[in-house]
Design a protein around this motif. Structure first.
Motif, PDB file in Angstrom:
ATOM      1  N   LYS A  57      -3.231   4.493   1.006  1.00  0.00           N
ATOM      2  CA  LYS A  57      -4.068   4.178  -0.146  1.00  0.00           C
ATOM      3  C   LYS A  57      -3.978   2.670  -0.355  1.00  0.00           C
ATOM      4  O   LYS A  57      -2.884   2.120  -0.417  1.00  0.00           O
ATOM      5  CB  LYS A  57      -3.553   4.916  -1.382  1.00  0.00           C
ATOM      6  CG  LYS A  57      -4.377   4.712  -2.620  1.00  0.00           C
ATOM      7  CD  LYS A  57      -3.813   5.545  -3.746  1.00  0.00           C
ATOM      8  CE  LYS A  57      -4.626   5.412  -5.011  1.00  0.00           C
ATOM      9  NZ  LYS A  57      -4.077   6.252  -6.083  1.00  0.00           N
TER      10      LYS A  57
ATOM     11  N   SER B  45      -7.345   3.910   6.268  1.00  0.00           N
ATOM     12  CA  SER B  45      -7.308   3.837   4.813  1.00  0.00           C
ATOM     13  C   SER B  45      -7.778   5.186   4.277  1.00  0.00           C
ATOM     14  O   SER B  45      -8.421   5.959   4.986  1.00  0.00           O
ATOM     15  CB  SER B  45      -8.198   2.715   4.300  1.00  0.00           C
ATOM     16  OG  SER B  45      -9.558   3.042   4.501  1.00  0.00           O
ATOM     17  N   GLN B  46      -7.473   5.448   3.032  1.00  0.00           N
ATOM     18  CA  GLN B  46      -7.882   6.705   2.415  1.00  0.00           C
ATOM     19  C   GLN B  46      -9.405   6.846   2.474  1.00  0.00           C
ATOM     20  O   GLN B  46      -9.920   7.935   2.717  1.00  0.00           O
ATOM     21  CB  GLN B  46      -7.377   6.757   0.975  1.00  0.00           C
ATOM     22  CG  GLN B  46      -7.501   8.102   0.312  1.00  0.00           C
ATOM     23  CD  GLN B  46      -6.861   8.100  -1.076  1.00  0.00           C
ATOM     24  OE1 GLN B  46      -6.684   7.054  -1.698  1.00  0.00           O
ATOM     25  NE2 GLN B  46      -6.495   9.265  -1.541  1.00  0.00           N
ATOM     26  N   LYS B  47     -10.120   5.739   2.298  1.00  0.00           N
ATOM     27  CA  LYS B  47     -11.585   5.770   2.381  1.00  0.00           C
ATOM     28  C   LYS B  47     -12.040   6.151   3.784  1.00  0.00           C
ATOM     29  O   LYS B  47     -12.976   6.919   3.958  1.00  0.00           O
ATOM     30  CB  LYS B  47     -12.178   4.416   2.003  1.00  0.00           C
ATOM     31  CG  LYS B  47     -12.169   4.125   0.538  1.00  0.00           C
ATOM     32  CD  LYS B  47     -12.845   2.799   0.268  1.00  0.00           C
ATOM     33  CE  LYS B  47     -12.842   2.482  -1.210  1.00  0.00           C
ATOM     34  NZ  LYS B  47     -13.504   1.198  -1.488  1.00  0.00           N
TER      35      LYS B  47
ATOM     36  N   ILE C  31      -0.204   7.869   2.083  1.00  0.00           N
ATOM     37  CA  ILE C  31      -0.687   9.120   1.517  1.00  0.00           C
ATOM     38  C   ILE C  31      -0.295  10.300   2.402  1.00  0.00           C
ATOM     39  O   ILE C  31       0.142  11.331   1.920  1.00  0.00           O
ATOM     40  CB  ILE C  31      -2.232   9.100   1.364  1.00  0.00           C
ATOM     41  CG1 ILE C  31      -2.667   7.952   0.474  1.00  0.00           C
ATOM     42  CG2 ILE C  31      -2.751  10.432   0.860  1.00  0.00           C
ATOM     43  CD1 ILE C  31      -2.208   8.050  -0.944  1.00  0.00           C
TER      44      ILE C  31
ATOM     45  N   VAL D 154       0.842  -1.189   0.000  1.00  0.00           N
ATOM     46  CA  VAL D 154       0.000   0.000   0.000  1.00  0.00           C
ATOM     47  C   VAL D 154       0.883   1.246   0.000  1.00  0.00           C
ATOM     48  O   VAL D 154       2.042   1.206   0.406  1.00  0.00           O
ATOM     49  CB  VAL D 154      -0.958   0.043   1.216  1.00  0.00           C
ATOM     50  CG1 VAL D 154      -1.988  -1.048   1.154  1.00  0.00           C
ATOM     51  CG2 VAL D 154      -0.205  -0.027   2.523  1.00  0.00           C
ATOM     52  N   GLU D 155       0.299   2.338  -0.445  1.00  0.00           N
ATOM     53  CA  GLU D 155       1.027   3.604  -0.521  1.00  0.00           C
ATOM     54  C   GLU D 155       0.623   4.505   0.642  1.00  0.00           C
ATOM     55  O   GLU D 155      -0.568   4.681   0.908  1.00  0.00           O
ATOM     56  CB  GLU D 155       0.671   4.284  -1.841  1.00  0.00           C
ATOM     57  CG  GLU D 155       1.266   5.643  -2.027  1.00  0.00           C
ATOM     58  CD  GLU D 155       0.762   6.325  -3.289  1.00  0.00           C
ATOM     59  OE1 GLU D 155       1.034   7.527  -3.434  1.00  0.00           O
ATOM     60  OE2 GLU D 155       0.086   5.680  -4.119  1.00  0.00           O
TER      61      GLU D 155
ATOM     62  N   LYS E 220     -11.465   9.892   4.507  1.00  0.00           N
ATOM     63  CA  LYS E 220     -12.192  10.859   3.682  1.00  0.00           C
ATOM     64  C   LYS E 220     -13.117  11.691   4.563  1.00  0.00           C
ATOM     65  O   LYS E 220     -13.872  11.167   5.364  1.00  0.00           O
ATOM     66  CB  LYS E 220     -13.002  10.146   2.602  1.00  0.00           C
ATOM     67  CG  LYS E 220     -13.594  11.085   1.590  1.00  0.00           C
ATOM     68  CD  LYS E 220     -14.291  10.319   0.486  1.00  0.00           C
ATOM     69  CE  LYS E 220     -14.838  11.301  -0.523  1.00  0.00           C
ATOM     70  NZ  LYS E 220     -15.518  10.613  -1.606  1.00  0.00           N
TER      71      LYS E 220
END
Length: 99
Positions: free
Chosen positions: A50, A87-89, A27, A24-25, A92
């Motif tokens: 991400k 996580s990015q999600k 962010i 994974v990246e 958010k």
């Protein structure tokens, strides 16, 4: 903690987690000073990545604080690191305050 030290801590975290986040990246890494309920200084470290949370091996990340503490001592930072991984999600809509 100054913005300069915040950046240093974020850079150390990124360096330490590189191997653990091979699928994974990363962010964003957000670092803030805080005090725990016992009055001890802590660093709240939120790592936003991400990718799918299922690709993150929680057992490898659980040692992040243990790996980071000696590196923090090298830059004269004595606060204990407390990690959150999102996580990015999940992140958010979360607005990070300026450190």
């Amino acid at each position: 903690m100054s913005n300069h030290n915040t950046k240093k801590v974020a850079d150390l975290v990124r360096d330490i987690l590189k191997a653990d986040f091979d699928k994974v990246e990363i962010i964003k890494i957000h670092v803030t000073d805080d005090v725990d309920r016992d009055g001890d200084d802590v660093l709240r470290i939120e790592v936003v990545f991400k990718g799918d949370p299922r690709n993150v091996d929680a057992s490898r990340l659980s040692g992040a604080a243990r790996k980071l503490i000696p590196r923090l001592k090298e830059i004269d930072e004595s606060a204990f690191p407390l990690f959150s991984f999102l996580s990015q999600k999940e992140a958010k809509g979360i607005r990070f305050e300026a450190a």
